[in-house]
Write a protein that holds these residues in place. Structure first.
Motif, PDB file in Angstrom:
ATOM      1  N   THR A  97       0.869  -1.180   0.021  1.00 55.44           N
ATOM      2  CA  THR A  97       0.043  -0.013  -0.137  1.00 55.44           C
ATOM      3  C   THR A  97       0.875   1.036  -0.001  1.00 55.44           C
ATOM      4  O   THR A  97       1.744   1.620   0.979  1.00 55.44           O
ATOM      5  CB  THR A  97      -0.953  -0.149   1.237  1.00 55.44           C
ATOM      6  N   HIS A  98       0.767   2.050  -1.127  1.00 56.16           N
ATOM      7  CA  HIS A  98       1.615   3.272  -1.120  1.00 56.16           C
ATOM      8  C   HIS A  98       0.602   4.426  -0.703  1.00 56.16           C
ATOM      9  O   HIS A  98      -0.553   4.394  -0.952  1.00 56.16           O
ATOM     10  CB  HIS A  98       1.654   3.549  -2.711  1.00 56.16           C
ATOM     11  N   LYS A  99       1.126   5.054   0.321  1.00 61.00           N
ATOM     12  CA  LYS A  99       0.323   6.284   0.947  1.00 61.00           C
ATOM     13  C   LYS A  99       1.243   7.485   0.718  1.00 61.00           C
ATOM     14  O   LYS A  99       2.317   7.854   1.163  1.00 61.00           O
ATOM     15  CB  LYS A  99       0.438   6.135   2.397  1.00 61.00           C
ATOM     16  N   LEU A 135       4.740   8.152  -6.157  1.00 57.09           N
ATOM     17  CA  LEU A 135       4.589   6.608  -6.386  1.00 57.09           C
ATOM     18  C   LEU A 135       5.834   5.829  -6.774  1.00 57.09           C
ATOM     19  O   LEU A 135       6.189   4.764  -6.294  1.00 57.09           O
ATOM     20  CB  LEU A 135       3.583   6.420  -7.459  1.00 57.09           C
ATOM     21  N   LEU A 136       6.659   6.567  -7.540  1.00 57.06           N
ATOM     22  CA  LEU A 136       7.964   5.833  -8.033  1.00 57.06           C
ATOM     23  C   LEU A 136       8.927   5.524  -6.923  1.00 57.06           C
ATOM     24  O   LEU A 136       9.692   4.480  -7.029  1.00 57.06           O
ATOM     25  CB  LEU A 136       8.698   6.914  -9.051  1.00 57.06           C
ATOM     26  N   GLU A 146      -2.155  -1.612 -10.211  1.00 58.92           N
ATOM     27  CA  GLU A 146      -2.435  -0.877  -9.127  1.00 58.92           C
ATOM     28  C   GLU A 146      -3.903  -0.778  -8.835  1.00 58.92           C
ATOM     29  O   GLU A 146      -4.704  -0.793  -9.997  1.00 58.92           O
ATOM     30  CB  GLU A 146      -2.028   0.575  -9.360  1.00 58.92           C
ATOM     31  N   CYS A 147      -4.489  -0.631  -7.923  1.00 56.09           N
ATOM     32  CA  CYS A 147      -5.870  -0.632  -7.464  1.00 56.09           C
ATOM     33  C   CYS A 147      -6.188   0.617  -6.557  1.00 56.09           C
ATOM     34  O   CYS A 147      -5.618   0.902  -5.605  1.00 56.09           O
ATOM     35  CB  CYS A 147      -6.209  -1.865  -6.539  1.00 56.09           C
ATOM     36  N   ALA A 163      -3.654   9.886   0.618  1.00 52.69           N
ATOM     37  CA  ALA A 163      -4.261   9.048  -0.297  1.00 52.69           C
ATOM     38  C   ALA A 163      -3.543   7.664  -0.198  1.00 52.69           C
ATOM     39  O   ALA A 163      -2.333   7.711  -0.073  1.00 52.69           O
ATOM     40  CB  ALA A 163      -4.296   9.580  -1.788  1.00 52.69           C
ATOM     41  N   GLU A 164      -4.300   6.756  -0.272  1.00 54.10           N
ATOM     42  CA  GLU A 164      -3.654   5.189  -0.762  1.00 54.10           C
ATOM     43  C   GLU A 164      -3.845   4.509  -1.879  1.00 54.10           C
ATOM     44  O   GLU A 164      -5.038   4.703  -2.641  1.00 54.10           O
ATOM     45  CB  GLU A 164      -4.196   4.362   0.363  1.00 54.10           C
TER      46      GLU A 164
END
Length: 292
Positions: free
Chosen positions: A230-232, A238-239, A264-265, A278-279
């Protein structure tokens, strides 16, 4: 916050300050730890000192810049705080067995290319802003949207998302959206570079029997086991998350990628491209068992 999360926060601090003058003491202070205790714990978990890790990450970033920018080689080295062209070349060659100019000419992508990484014990992989993966079994998912060709140097994803978002039917607006990087021979690990073409797909989840308009395509995401990260943060960071996954977690995870698409979702937790809270969930297809 447990000790591994503290190390993860220190890694985040380092990632965000690679182009600034930071020291091991700065990283310790960023997580409110004494330098002495944090230095010992970091070395025990990561297998190297904080200073060594910072230098290692700067070399990785330099390799990325060499293949993804037009910056002069000397400017890349100096921007990452190598003392001189000679010291940068020497350190780079020790790491990659070739000079920066040779690496740029070769053009192998640093995320997937042949390189060393932080030496993480398999069972104590540290978090990077919470980036310890959850292993999930996903069912097959049908999505509807646009397929397009893209490259790293000419990424079309943002434009395609803008176009697609304007055309999503109202009945599907609350459904999950997916950005898919389709598996293919053009992204093989020994030949991928910034101009390699690959196909991508942006779409929204649909039921099996949903009528797909003529101007859109239908795609099925294969079910199976995925490592879910999970990217926050904002989209433009994002990179960094991908740098961490490919460069730190994956090489020492013991897992092999499966021949399925990674994607990615975007759910209700994605509250906008510029929102720091944001996630985005990132799914990497893996085999059920580790190597060996």
């Amino acid at each position: 916050m447990n000790d591994h999360q503290i190390i993860g926060q220190a890694i985040v601090f380092i990632e965000n300050h690679l182009y600034e003058t930071i020291t091991a003491r700065d990283a310790a202070e960023a997580v409110s730890y004494s330098y002495y205790h944090f230095h010992r714990y970091f070395s025990a978990v990561m297998g190297e000192t904080i200073g060594s890790y910072i230098r290692s990450r700067r070399l990785t970033q330099a390799a990325w810049d060499l293949t993804h920018s037009d910056k002069k080689i000397i400017d890349i080295g100096l921007s990452l705080y190598f003392e001189s062209a000679e010291s940068f070349t020497r350190a780079f060659k020790d790491r990659y067995s070739m000079t920066p100019s040779e690496y740029r000419k070769h053009g192998i992508d640093v995320l997937i290319g042949n390189r060393q990484s932080a030496r993480l014990p398999d069972e104590t992989i540290v978090t990077h802003a919470g980036l310890t993966p959850e292993f999930v079994s996903m069912p097959a998912i049908n999505i509807m949207g646009f397929r397009f060709n893209t490259t790293v140097s000419g990424n079309e994803s943002i434009a395609m998302w803008e176009q697609f978002n304007r055309q999503i039917p109202a009945s599907l607006l609350s459904n999950r959206r997916f950005g898919v990087y389709e598996a293919g021979e053009t992204c093989s690990s020994d030949g991928f570079h910034i101009d390699s073409k690959t196909s991508a797909f942006v779409g929204v989840e649909i039921p099996d029997t949903y009528p797909v308009p003529d101007h859109m395509k239908k795609k099925k995401l294969c079910g199976g086991t995925y490592a879910k990260f999970t990217h926050k943060g904002t989209v433009d960071t994002l990179l960094r998350t991908y740098h961490y996954i490919w460069g730190v977690w994956f090489p020492k995870s013991g897992f092999e990628l499966a021949a399925r698409d990674d994607f990615e979702c975007y759910t209700e937790r994605f509250t906008g491209p510029e929102d720091e809270n944001a996630e985005i969930d990132i799914y990497f297809p893996v085999h059920d068992r580790k190597r060996g």
